[in-house]
Scaffold this active site. Sequence first.
Site, PDB file in Angstrom:
ATOM      1  N   ASP A  40       0.838  -1.188   0.000  1.00 61.11           N
ATOM      2  CA  ASP A  40       0.000   0.000   0.000  1.00 61.11           C
ATOM      3  C   ASP A  40       0.880   1.249   0.000  1.00 61.11           C
ATOM      4  O   ASP A  40       2.030   1.226   0.453  1.00 61.11           O
ATOM      5  CB  ASP A  40      -0.886   0.028   1.251  1.00 61.11           C
ATOM      6  CG  ASP A  40      -2.050  -0.944   1.165  1.00 61.11           C
ATOM      7  OD1 ASP A  40      -2.242  -1.537   0.088  1.00 61.11           O
ATOM      8  OD2 ASP A  40      -2.755  -1.109   2.181  1.00 61.11           O
ATOM      9  N   MET A  78     -15.738 -12.703  24.176  1.00 64.15           N
ATOM     10  CA  MET A  78     -16.261 -13.456  25.320  1.00 64.15           C
ATOM     11  C   MET A  78     -17.783 -13.648  25.226  1.00 64.15           C
ATOM     12  O   MET A  78     -18.538 -13.198  26.094  1.00 64.15           O
ATOM     13  CB  MET A  78     -15.900 -12.741  26.629  1.00 64.15           C
ATOM     14  CG  MET A  78     -14.405 -12.571  26.830  1.00 64.15           C
ATOM     15  SD  MET A  78     -14.001 -11.497  28.231  1.00 64.15           S
ATOM     16  CE  MET A  78     -14.435  -9.884  27.571  1.00 64.15           C
ATOM     17  N   LYS A  83      -3.479   3.019  -3.434  1.00 62.83           N
ATOM     18  CA  LYS A  83      -4.540   3.854  -3.987  1.00 62.83           C
ATOM     19  C   LYS A  83      -4.900   4.871  -2.920  1.00 62.83           C
ATOM     20  O   LYS A  83      -5.189   4.527  -1.776  1.00 62.83           O
ATOM     21  CB  LYS A  83      -5.771   3.021  -4.356  1.00 62.83           C
ATOM     22  CG  LYS A  83      -5.481   1.891  -5.320  1.00 62.83           C
ATOM     23  CD  LYS A  83      -6.748   1.197  -5.778  1.00 62.83           C
ATOM     24  CE  LYS A  83      -7.465   0.466  -4.652  1.00 62.83           C
ATOM     25  NZ  LYS A  83      -6.701  -0.643  -4.094  1.00 62.83           N
TER      26      LYS A  83
END
Length: 479
Positions: A265, A398, A287
């Site tokens: 990226d 949980m 991008k």
Amino acid sequence: MTLLPIFLKLESRAGLLVGAGNVALDKLGTLLPTGLRLRVVAPEARPEFVELASQGKIELELRSFEPADLDAQFIVIAATDVPEVNAEVYRLARERGILTNSVDDIPNCDFFFGSVVSRGALQVAISTAGESPAFAQRLRREIDSQLPSEIGAWLDDLGRLRRQILATLPAGESRKALLHRLANQPVVPSRKTVLGAEREVETEAGRSERYPESQNPDLEHQVSRAAVPPATGRVALVGAGPGNPDLLTVKAYRLIQSAEVILHDDLVSSAILNLALPHATVVNVGKRCGFKTITQDEINALMVAYARDGRSVVRLKSGDPLLFGRAAEEISALVEAGITHEIVPGVSAAFAAAAAIGCSLTDREWASNVIFSAGQHAQSHNKAALPAIEDATRVIYMPGRDLALLAEQWLSEGLPPDLPCVIISRAAQADQEIRCTTLAALGETESVAAPSILIAGWAVREVVARAGSAVGSHSSQQV
């Protein structure tokens, strides 16, 4: 001080250790595995030395050091708790040209013991020239945590294949290139990587047969033709975290440092990209909002193409790859193309930002929920918009053993009965368990071991579908 880092062959050579107390005991673990014929001289000795002498592993003489003890010795270690004795041992040994180490006494040393990381035949030795053994130990721990445990067995196979290549192929650039290509393969937890052990080989009759490494005809054929056994590329979707290399996971660090191709990226920091191998192919596929140099389809195609070329590919994403990183599209592309892949989580920017301001995202009294959302939605899809209540992935920490109450509550809120649900027990551990179901059947799901997490929403629809779930039914998958 300029030191020459060397590795000595001490098998069957004579060595002298002066001292048999705590200081000397620290050196035994380093000396004995080398095969050194070790003679220990000291007026008194710890019980460990007496025991080793009774087993014939060392020669122990309970008396004071004498100059004649240096006769015929290849290496000497002075490890008493009397500095004057250590200095005298060093002086006399140096006069005879014998390499000597006086423990914790830099001026009276010809060499230093390094902090060593070992994986079979692989040894990584670290020295600070005696300035700070504690710092050398710290580096050893850090390197040890980053080296795969399987690298020793992998190196054994690589060595056998190297010897076979040297015996089979003529010297030259092509043989050299082949050896380098083998050494640059990713290290994975399987000895199949180098030798192709237990590989399936298709016979002329069209059958697939399995051969142990010593009987692998395909390996022999490939080596005789100076070719590497066919490589199988793989892709890892890796979270780069918020940009600080210290916040990378150990696995992410290893994968980045061994990858042949990195597709990253635009927001991945240069500090993390600098961890890549010098010869790795590094491609910016980032991008930014309002500015695109590459489409998502083109990114998918690059991943598949590099993997089919037998390369190890890291798709490096900012933060965590599974949060707003279009990982779903990339996973689908890899599955459709039949490419082996894995996902390595990263520290999400949300957690890093909260840590930066010293704030918890949850609070027992004020905040029992956390909502992650993106600032924009993709405008390119043609799918009808989901009702707002369904347009989110719900992650419940949980969830407890009785899920019937939760299921009843969600159904009463208007969530559809066929909403996909996945329960993950002991995520990422060896005994991880995954159960796939739907909201309608969630209350009937068998309890799983803690810790567990419940993920519900349309984002997990393909996971549930692959597990064989149908609307209103329940299935379980053990991973």
